[in-house]
Design a protein around this motif. Structure first.
Motif, PDB file in Angstrom:
ATOM      1  N   LEU A 259       0.770  -1.076  -0.256  1.00  0.00           N
ATOM      2  CA  LEU A 259      -0.300   0.078   0.004  1.00  0.00           C
ATOM      3  C   LEU A 259       0.893   1.134   0.071  1.00  0.00           C
ATOM      4  N   ARG A 260       2.066   1.153   0.840  1.00  0.00           N
ATOM      5  CA  ARG A 260       2.731   2.212   0.949  1.00  0.00           C
ATOM      6  C   ARG A 260       3.598   2.619  -0.720  1.00  0.00           C
ATOM      7  N   THR A 261       3.990   1.678  -1.033  1.00  0.00           N
ATOM      8  CA  THR A 261       4.762   1.667  -2.577  1.00  0.00           C
ATOM      9  C   THR A 261       3.466   2.191  -3.413  1.00  0.00           C
ATOM     10  N   GLN A 262       2.306   1.674  -3.439  1.00  0.00           N
ATOM     11  CA  GLN A 262       1.121   2.273  -4.341  1.00  0.00           C
ATOM     12  C   GLN A 262       1.015   3.721  -4.181  1.00  0.00           C
ATOM     13  N   LEU A 263       0.779   4.125  -2.627  1.00  0.00           N
ATOM     14  CA  LEU A 263       0.669   5.870  -2.601  1.00  0.00           C
ATOM     15  C   LEU A 263       1.820   6.559  -2.977  1.00  0.00           C
ATOM     16  N   GLU A 264       3.168   6.052  -2.715  1.00  0.00           N
ATOM     17  CA  GLU A 264       4.192   7.064  -3.362  1.00  0.00           C
ATOM     18  C   GLU A 264       4.302   6.835  -4.792  1.00  0.00           C
TER      19      GLU A 264
END
Length: 274
Positions: A259-264
C-alpha cells in the motif's frame, strides 16, 4: 416389581420398604453407612427376586407358554409386564452384552448368590487369605476361576510366608489381603458390598469425612492425569496459534508495504502531471 430396578421405584413405596426394615433392626438413621447398607441390601434383594422370576420365565419353551402358565409369585399384570420386557429386543441385547462383559472380568468368584458375609460366617476358622481362595476356587474345574485370582492368591501366600511363623497371624493375613487387592474409598475390595470398610485411622476425622476427602482426592488425581495427558495437545495448539499469528503479521506487513508503495507511486505520478 413392575420396575427395572429399585432405583426407579416410587419414592413412597421405597420409603415403605425402608420403614419395614428399620422396624426389624436397631439402626441409627443419622449415620450414612447405616442408610447406605439398608438401601444397598434392598436393591440387591430386589434384583435377586427379579432374577428368580426371570429364571422361572426361562423354564418355559416359549414366551407364550410362560405368559400363560407362569407368574404365581407375582400378580398377573406384573408378570405380563415382566414377560413383555424379557421378550423385547432391547432386553435381549442388554442381556447378551452383560454376558460378554462378565466373560471379560479378570476377577470373579465362585460363591454364586451367596454373599461373602455368609461365607465368612460359615468359615470363621479361616483367615482372609484362605477365604480368598475359597471364594475364587472352582471345585468343578479344580483351579482358580481366573488367572488374575490365582496371581493374587499366590502373591498373598508369598507375602505371608515371608513372615516368621509366629507372625503369620489372622491380622497379618488381613493386612496382606488389603495390600494385594488395594483400596477403594467406601468399599472393601475382595469382600463384596455387604462388608463395610474399616474406619479411618486419621485422628479427628470421621469415616464419612475421610471417604469424602478420599473421593475428592481421587477425582483431583483423575483430573490432573487428564490435563497432563492433554498438555501436548494444548502446547501444540498454542504453537500452531503462534505460527498462525506470525504468518498473519507477515501478511499484514507485506500488504502495508504494498500500500505504501502504491501511494508513493500515485504521488509521483500526480507530481509529474502538467
Amino acid at each position: 416389581m413392575r420396575h427395572v430396578s429399585l432405583s426407579v421405584v416410587d419414592v413412597k413405596e421405597k420409603d415403605e420398604l425402608i420403614d419395614r426394615v428399620r422396624a426389624d433392626f436397631v439402626l441409627d438413621w443419622t449415620k450414612k453407612n447405616h442408610r447406605r447398607t439398608v438401601t444397598t441390601q434392598l436393591s440387591r434383594a430386589y434384583n435377586a427376586f427379579h432374577y428368580m422370576l426371570y429364571r422361572k420365565y426361562r423354564e418355559y419353551a416359549t414366551h407364550e407358554e410362560a405368559l400363560v402358565n407362569g407368574g404365581s409369585m407375582v400378580e398377573r399384570p406384573v408378570w405380563e409386564w415382566l414377560c413383555s420386557r424379557w421378550a423385547s429386543v432391547e432386553f435381549k441385547k442388554m442381556s447378551t452384552q452383560n454376558k460378554e462383559n462378565r466373560c471379560k472380568q479378570r476377577v470373579n468368584h465362585t460363591s454364586g448368590r451367596t454373599s461373602f458375609v455368609v461365607l465368612m460366617e460359615r468359615r470363621k476358622d479361616r483367615n482372609l487369605i484362605d477365604f480368598y481362595k475359597d471364594a475364587h476356587w472352582s471345585n468343578k474345574k479344580g483351579r482358580f476361576i481366573t488367572p488374575t485370582t490365582e496371581e493374587n492368591y499366590n502373591q498373598m501366600v508369598e507375602l505371608m510366608n515371608a513372615n516368621e511363623p509366629e507372625y503369620r497371624t489372622d491380622e497379618a493375613a488381613a493386612a496382606i489381603f488389603r495390600e494385594v487387592l488395594g483400596h477403594r474409598s467406601g468399599y472393601s475390595r475382595g469382600l463384596g458390598h455387604s462388608v463395610m470398610p474399616e474406619s479411618s485411622t486419621v485422628p479427628g476425622v470421621t469415616n464419612e469425612e475421610y471417604e469424602r476427602l478420599a473421593e475428592e482426592n481421587a477425582l483431583n488425581l483423575k483430573n490432573a492425569e487428564y490435563y497432563k495427558n492433554r498438555m501436548p495437545d494444548i502446547e501444540g495448539g498454542f504453537a500452531a496459534m503462534r505460527d498462525h499469528m506470525e504468518e498473519y503479521e507477515q501478511r499484514v506487513n507485506i500488504t502495508m508495504s504494498e500500500l505504501r508503495t502504491q501511494l508513493e507511486s500515485q504521488r509521483e505520478t500526480q507530481s509529474t502531471d502538467p
